[in-house]
Motif scaffolding. Sequence first.
Motif, short mmCIF file in Angstrom:
data_model
loop_
_atom_site.label_atom_id
_atom_site.label_comp_id
_atom_site.label_asym_id
_atom_site.label_seq_id
_atom_site.Cartn_x
_atom_site.Cartn_y
_atom_site.Cartn_z
N VAL A 148 0.89 -1.31 0.34
CA VAL A 148 0.48 0.27 -0.26
C VAL A 148 0.38 0.87 -0.18
N ALA A 149 0.50 2.29 -1.25
CA ALA A 149 1.77 3.81 -1.21
C ALA A 149 0.28 4.45 -1.58
N ALA A 150 1.16 6.04 -0.98
CA ALA A 150 0.18 6.86 -1.68
C ALA A 150 1.19 8.07 -1.75
N TYR A 151 1.08 8.36 -3.13
CA TYR A 151 1.93 9.42 -4.26
C TYR A 151 1.34 10.77 -4.29
N ALA A 152 1.78 11.46 -4.79
CA ALA A 152 1.28 12.80 -5.18
C ALA A 152 1.56 13.73 -5.98
N VAL A 153 0.57 14.03 -7.85
CA VAL A 153 0.47 14.73 -8.47
C VAL A 153 0.31 16.29 -7.78
N CYS A 154 1.56 16.78 -8.09
CA CYS A 154 2.13 17.89 -7.87
C CYS A 154 1.89 18.85 -9.39
N VAL A 155 0.79 19.71 -9.99
CA VAL A 155 0.72 20.04 -10.60
C VAL A 155 1.67 21.87 -10.83
N ARG A 156 1.94 22.97 -10.73
CA ARG A 156 2.47 24.54 -10.92
C ARG A 156 2.68 24.81 -12.37
N GLY A 157 2.22 25.91 -12.25
CA GLY A 157 2.23 26.94 -13.36
C GLY A 157 2.80 25.91 -15.36
N GLY A 158 1.26 24.39 -14.81
CA GLY A 158 1.46 24.21 -16.22
C GLY A 158 2.47 22.91 -16.43
N ARG A 159 3.52 22.58 -15.22
CA ARG A 159 3.93 21.53 -15.12
C ARG A 159 4.49 20.46 -13.80
N LEU A 160 4.36 19.27 -13.91
CA LEU A 160 4.56 18.51 -13.25
C LEU A 160 5.52 17.65 -12.53
N LEU A 161 5.64 17.84 -11.47
CA LEU A 161 6.92 17.62 -10.68
C LEU A 161 6.81 15.57 -10.48
N LEU A 162 7.88 15.39 -11.06
CA LEU A 162 8.05 13.98 -11.16
C LEU A 162 10.28 13.63 -10.28
N ALA A 163 10.23 12.58 -9.83
CA ALA A 163 10.69 12.13 -9.67
C ALA A 163 11.67 10.48 -10.33
N ARG A 164 13.11 10.65 -10.73
CA ARG A 164 13.32 9.28 -11.69
C ARG A 164 13.52 8.35 -10.99
#
Length: 159
Positions: A7-23
């Motif tokens: 079981v996991a929790a994730y965030a969708v963070c959008v700011r100024g038309g951009r998405l925050l992602l990790a690699r």
Amino acid sequence: MRRNLRVAAYAVCVRGGRLLLARSPAPDGTPEWVLPGGGIEHGEDPYDTVRREVTEETGYRIEVRALLGVHSRRAVGDPRFGRHRDHHALRLLYEGEVTGGELRYEVGGSTDFAAWHDLAAVPGLVRVPLVDIGLRLWRERPPHGRPADQPLPRQVNGG
């Protein structure tokens, strides 16, 4: 066959038309982009998990704005989880708003880089399917919290 539930929790963070992602490295070592987030520790509230994981993986602090939905995935005999394993991933997806911190990379964790990506460029990235699922939930806001391509579960006796 050995059964495993994650079981996991994730965030969708959008700011100024951009998405925050990790690699994160795929099983074959190829880097792929993922939503910031991760496994819920025993006794931890998912709300706290997503905030902790975003900070660990990106350096940002977030406020959780909404529960976007829940995604369930089962992989039986998948080599990534072991051929003799029945792996069930239950993922809670939240909308997050960056409220502080500075972008940095995780050291010694499951990710090695974090960045903002234009929403229009996301389809061209090497990414895990959960990125698309999270964006779909963020855009569509389905009242039942399930992506359109994930049918509602059947009612079983007693449930």
